[in-house]
Design a protein around this motif. Structure first.
Motif, PDB file in Angstrom:
ATOM      1  N   LYS A 198       0.828  -1.200   0.000  1.00 61.21           N
ATOM      2  CA  LYS A 198       0.000   0.000   0.000  1.00 61.21           C
ATOM      3  C   LYS A 198       0.866   1.256   0.000  1.00 61.21           C
ATOM      4  N   MET A 199       1.962   1.218   0.746  1.00 63.22           N
ATOM      5  CA  MET A 199       2.871   2.366   0.830  1.00 63.22           C
ATOM      6  C   MET A 199       3.450   2.713  -0.537  1.00 63.22           C
ATOM      7  N   LYS A 200       3.715   1.709  -1.329  1.00 63.80           N
ATOM      8  CA  LYS A 200       4.309   1.947  -2.650  1.00 63.80           C
ATOM      9  C   LYS A 200       3.407   2.790  -3.548  1.00 63.80           C
ATOM     10  N   GLY A 201       2.086   2.745  -3.279  1.00 62.31           N
ATOM     11  CA  GLY A 201       1.147   3.487  -4.117  1.00 62.31           C
ATOM     12  C   GLY A 201       0.827   4.875  -3.605  1.00 62.31           C
ATOM     13  N   MET A 202       1.471   5.298  -2.491  1.00 62.16           N
ATOM     14  CA  MET A 202       1.210   6.632  -1.926  1.00 62.16           C
ATOM     15  C   MET A 202       2.497   7.449  -1.936  1.00 62.16           C
ATOM     16  N   GLU A 203       2.410   8.630  -2.537  1.00 57.73           N
ATOM     17  CA  GLU A 203       3.612   9.444  -2.745  1.00 57.73           C
ATOM     18  C   GLU A 203       4.308   9.805  -1.438  1.00 57.73           C
ATOM     19  N   ARG A 204       3.538  10.194  -0.407  1.00 57.75           N
ATOM     20  CA  ARG A 204       4.155  10.647   0.837  1.00 57.75           C
ATOM     21  C   ARG A 204       4.475   9.495   1.784  1.00 57.75           C
ATOM     22  N   CYS A 205       4.185   8.259   1.348  1.00 54.66           N
ATOM     23  CA  CYS A 205       4.400   7.097   2.219  1.00 54.66           C
ATOM     24  C   CYS A 205       5.298   6.053   1.576  1.00 54.66           C
ATOM     25  N   GLN A 206       6.155   6.473   0.647  1.00 55.38           N
ATOM     26  CA  GLN A 206       7.040   5.513  -0.017  1.00 55.38           C
ATOM     27  C   GLN A 206       7.917   4.776   1.000  1.00 55.38           C
ATOM     28  N   PRO A 207       8.109   3.447   0.847  1.00 56.71           N
ATOM     29  CA  PRO A 207       8.951   2.699   1.786  1.00 56.71           C
ATOM     30  C   PRO A 207      10.363   3.276   1.861  1.00 56.71           C
ATOM     31  N   SER A 208      10.852   3.409   3.053  1.00 58.36           N
ATOM     32  CA  SER A 208      12.223   3.879   3.279  1.00 58.36           C
ATOM     33  C   SER A 208      13.102   2.675   3.597  1.00 58.36           C
ATOM     34  N   ILE A 209      14.383   2.913   3.804  1.00 54.65           N
ATOM     35  CA  ILE A 209      15.270   1.814   4.161  1.00 54.65           C
ATOM     36  C   ILE A 209      14.862   1.227   5.511  1.00 54.65           C
ATOM     37  N   VAL A 210      14.266   2.055   6.382  1.00 54.42           N
ATOM     38  CA  VAL A 210      13.770   1.549   7.672  1.00 54.42           C
ATOM     39  C   VAL A 210      12.667   0.522   7.442  1.00 54.42           C
ATOM     40  N   THR A 211      11.779   0.791   6.483  1.00 59.04           N
ATOM     41  CA  THR A 211      10.704  -0.148   6.158  1.00 59.04           C
ATOM     42  C   THR A 211      11.278  -1.488   5.711  1.00 59.04           C
ATOM     43  N   TYR A 212      12.231  -1.428   4.789  1.00 57.36           N
ATOM     44  CA  TYR A 212      12.860  -2.657   4.305  1.00 57.36           C
ATOM     45  C   TYR A 212      13.571  -3.398   5.446  1.00 57.36           C
TER      46      TYR A 212
END
Length: 490
Positions: A198-212
């Protein structure tokens, strides 16, 4: 006394790239002590914070952050049945702001007082200075997740959106972490992946290295190698770059699970990305090989560490002492301690606890007790973990009566703290040894000390009882302590 030879190292086949020396490594020049005469090394106490009036503390505070920490500590200390949280906050209403509340969330979150975090939050919302902010919700969601309150985390997420705040990457990272603390790991991982997509489809919520990093470690802990590899591939194709934390987290998870081959593949991937291992990388590799008793590789990594620009830390030595002890390699563990002191490292209380446990694994109970007594008599801060270490040594060596005498002495003298972890350790040991009288006696003591066991407490004990086998009987009592325990020490 014959000097113990240095640690033998196998020829290096596992080469680790050296990295710059971190600024936080401190050298020490205290005199080394031979292992046969272990003494408490006198550690000069760092200047303690003064506990005078608030104005006095303000003068010695070195920064605004330290002033905020002092104020928060004062608030936490003043919370009691007579002075509940909200009354205490109202007394400090002129001083408390958002940064103080963040620190309060952290302090309260360290214990089981997560409901009080919500009280602070509601109190914040009533203040004139309060402005709805993603950071506040992110912090609270994180605290709730650590306490296994995923439903409360979801409620806060909804509350945030209702307040007009738009989620960002940090909020979703906190929400993913909260779900991963759930007991149903398969469901939690599925939920985390759905948020990730879901984050991948939202501009202000793109996955960061912390997410990975969060997801990679979670799948490694779940032993899902295919998903870990898929995430690494996804990471390679994204604009986000892996860092040292990425590989350390995955290697640590694999290492703790004993998945050495997978850990080594991650290390190879790390080197292929030209990312240099840091001291944490070295330490987790040493610990992983030690746990699996692959001591040749452990010694190779340690040798590479000594040749690198990094320097060992106390956890490096503590891990080696513990793992050699579990393998009953007392001489090698002794030589690690000697090398540590020769290099100028000053042992911490954790180091001494590792030595106590090591001698316990090696059936050298009297030496473990010597070190324990020296720690108690040293005048240093007494910790419940030290008492638990010695009690565990007695229990593992089938000496429940000695454990009981030490426990009684600790309670009577109050020289060492006793808490629920002590009771849990003894309850499991006595149950496994089928010492019904000691179990009943322990329950009476628990009642007197106000220790209320939860469901997990008894489930662990029943598990110990179910797996119990005939107790190991020592072939000789020469290594035991006298039945009469000293009354003046714990």
């Amino acid at each position: 006394m014959t000097t113990t030879p240095p640690l033998p190292f196998a020829s290096a086949s596992l080469q680790l790239t050296s990295v710059p020396k971190p600024s936080y490594i401190q050298s020490s020049t205290h005199r080394p002590y031979p292992i046969s005469r272990i003494r408490m090394c006198g550690i000069s106490a760092s200047p303690g914070k003064k506990t005078g009036p608030r104005k006095t503390r303000k003068k010695i505070s070195s920064s605004p952050s330290s002033e905020a920490e002092d104020l928060v500590r004062s608030i936490v200390r003043n919370i009691s049945d007579k002075e509940p949280l909200l009354s205490t906050l109202n007394k400090y209403v002129q001083f408390v702001r958002t940064d103080h509340c963040f620190l309060l969330f952290e302090e309260l979150g360290k214990s089981e007082r997560w409901l009080q975090c919500l009280e602070v939050f509601r109190w914040m919302q009533k203040q004139r200075w309060y402005i709805a902010d993603n950071g506040v919700y992110s912090k609270l969601i994180s605290v709730m997740g650590k306490k296994g309150q995923s439903r409360m985390a979801m409620w806060l997420f909804s509350e945030m959106r209702n307040s007009g705040c738009k989620p960002d990457t940090s909020v979703y990272n906190a929400l993913i972490t909260a779900h991963l603390h759930s007991r149903d790991k398969a469901k939690a991982l599925a939920k985390a992946v759905s948020y990730f997509e879901k984050m991948k489809g939202m501009e202000r919520c793109q996955p960061s290295i912390v997410t990975y990093n969060i997801l990679l470690r979670a799948f490694a802990e779940a032993k899902n190698v295919d998903e870990v590899n898929a995430l690494f591939k996804d990471l390679d194709e994204s604009i986000v770059s892996a860092d040292t934390f990425t590989f350390n987290g995955v290697m640590d998870a694999y290492g703790k699970l004993g998945m050495i081959q997978e850990m080594e593949l991650v290390l190879a991937r790390m080197k292929s990305k030209k990312i240099k291992p840091d001291i944490i990388s070295f330490n987790l590799l040493i610990d992983a090989y030690g746990r699996k008793q692959e001591f040749d590789k452990m010694e190779q990594v340690f040798k590479s560490l000594l040749r690198s620009k990094e320097k060992p830390t106390l956890p490096t030595f503590n891990s080696m002492i513990t793992n050699y002890g579990k393998a009953r390699l007392r001489e090698k563990a002794d030589s690690v301690y000697q090398k540590m002191t020769e290099m100028g490292y000053r042992p911490s209380f954790i180091t001494y606890e590792c030595l106590i446990m090591m001698y316990g694994y090696c059936d050298y109970v009297s030496r473990a007790r010597e070190i324990f007594d020296q720690m108690v008599e040293s005048g240093r801060e007494k910790k419940v973990s030290t008492l638990n270490a010695m009690l565990d040594v007695y229990c593992k060596n089938s000496l429940p009566m000695e454990a009981d005498m030490l426990f009684e002495s600790a309670r009577a003298s109050q020289m060492l703290p006793v808490d629920s972890t002590t009771y849990k350790l003894l309850y499991k040991a006595y149950t496994k040894a089928d010492m019904k009288e000691l179990v009943e006696k322990l329950l009476v003591c628990m009642d007197k000390d106000g220790i209320i066991p939860n469901k997990r407490f008894f489930l662990d004990a029943l598990g110990a009882l179910g797996s119990s086998s005939p107790s190991k009987k020592p072939t000789s009592r020469n290594d035991r302590l006298p039945k009469q325990a000293p009354t003046g020490r714990a």
